[in-house]
Design an enzyme around this catalytic site. Structure first.
Site, PDB file in Angstrom:
ATOM      1  CG  ASP A 112      -2.593   7.815  12.692  1.00  0.00           C
ATOM      2  OD1 ASP A 112      -2.748   7.310  11.570  1.00  0.00           O
ATOM      3  OD2 ASP A 112      -1.470   8.114  13.153  1.00  0.00           O
ATOM      4  CE1 TYR A 161       1.298   5.583   7.438  1.00  0.00           C
ATOM      5  CE2 TYR A 161       0.159   3.740   6.430  1.00  0.00           C
ATOM      6  CZ  TYR A 161       0.403   4.533   7.519  1.00  0.00           C
ATOM      7  OH  TYR A 161      -0.226   4.269   8.708  1.00  0.00           O
ATOM      8  CE1 TYR A 198       3.885   5.318  10.884  1.00  0.00           C
ATOM      9  CE2 TYR A 198       4.789   7.321  11.851  1.00  0.00           C
ATOM     10  CZ  TYR A 198       3.755   6.663  11.243  1.00  0.00           C
ATOM     11  OH  TYR A 198       2.582   7.322  10.987  1.00  0.00           O
ATOM     12  CG  HIS A 255      -6.198   8.353   8.303  1.00  0.00           C
ATOM     13  ND1 HIS A 255      -6.346   7.180   9.009  1.00  0.00           N
ATOM     14  CD2 HIS A 255      -5.210   9.048   8.934  1.00  0.00           C
ATOM     15  CE1 HIS A 255      -5.474   7.148  10.005  1.00  0.00           C
ATOM     16  NE2 HIS A 255      -4.780   8.260   9.980  1.00  0.00           N
TER      17      HIS A 255
END
Length: 288
Positions: A112, A161, A198, A255
């Site tokens: 990830d 997302y 993010y 995932h």
């Protein structure tokens, strides 16, 4: 959905701390202190604990396994400065962890966000690596033109997302004791640090001007999760343009493949690590 993997008590691991770049890092370490070192880098919302089914397995194979809580997560410090959550800074921190542990070179493995980190580590610190393994996360080359996260999401709708942090519909089942541990660790500094990753689109763009066009010319692997709804297999299609020594393999899982199919993930990691060692030996022999 497969049944959750058996719970592994967090207290059964060796927990340690080290200070680097002015920040206290929490990590766990298992295996032979003289074995080949592996550095495991987790993603969101995992902690070091996301690797719990891999750590002890790899340690039993004779590796020195180090799994960190990345900056802002768990018992690692969470600075206020957004710059510290950019890929370049995270890589600098991890290089500092290796320095503190007197490890000159390592094989780095990520998932990830951790997968994004390990590819960037290959750009910023190639001299510190024996090889790279990314689970799920493809390599995206440094951008030559800045795009906001909103613009990126328009081009790659799977990343929507990231704008609203909706709960992924395919999140793997987790034992209630695993959830309890995750909650207890997030109580240290909350979600501010993890969510900062993010928010670093502009930070990363500015930092990566120095590595635009750079390739990663070392043995490396990507383990693709066939059913990952966000990091889809086709996203890895052009990776060989940037890393000529790349190999790939695929697991039929979502995932969170490390907890959804831990045995298969472990088997693939073993194969990848053995291949990296063989290729490294071949290169060393050829250079003599």
């Amino acid at each position: 959905m497969a049944d959750p993997a058996p719970h592994i008590a967090p207290t059964s691991f060796n927990h340690k701390f080290v200070t680097t770049c002015g920040y206290k890092y929490h990590y766990v370490e298992e295996g032979d202190p003289k074995g080949e070192p592996l550095l495991l880098v987790h993603g969101f919302p995992d902690l070091w604990y996301g690797w719990r089914h891999q750590i002890k397995y790899l340690a039993k194979l004779g590796y020195r396994v180090i799994a960190v809580d990345c900056i802002g997560y768990g018992q690692t410090e969470s600075p206020k400065e957004l710059q510290e959550f950019g890929m370049k800074s995270v890589c600098t921190h991890l290089a500092g962890v290796l320095d503190a542990l007197d490890i000159p070179k390592v094989t780095i493995i990520g998932h990830d966000w951790g997968g994004a980190v390990v590819w960037r580590f290959g750009l910023y610190y190639p001299e510190r690596l024996h090889g790279i393994i990314s689970i799920c996360t493809p390599f995206n080359p440094p951008a030559t033109k800045f795009r906001t996260l909103e613009e990126i999401v328009k081009a790659v709708p799977e990343f929507e997302y990231q704008l609203n942090f909706a709960n992924p519909a395919t999140t793997a089942k987790m034992d209630h004791k695993d959830i309890e541990y995750m909650v207890s660790q997030y109580k240290h500094s909350g979600f501010r640090g993890p969510l900062n990753y993010y928010k670093t689109t502009k930070v990363n763009f500015d930092d990566e001007r120095s590595v635009v066009g750079k390739t990663i010319d070392m043995p490396c692997w990507i383990i693709i999760a066939k059913d990952d709804p966000f990091l889809k297999p086709h996203m890895a299609a052009r990776m060989k343009d940037f890393m000529p020594q790349l190999k790939s393999t695929m697991i039929e899982a979502g995932h969170f493949v490390m907890t959804e199919k831990p045995d298969e993930t472990n088997a693939r990691l073993k194969e990848c690590l053995e291949d990296l060692a063989q290729r490294r030996a071949g290169q060393n022999k050829a250079s003599l």
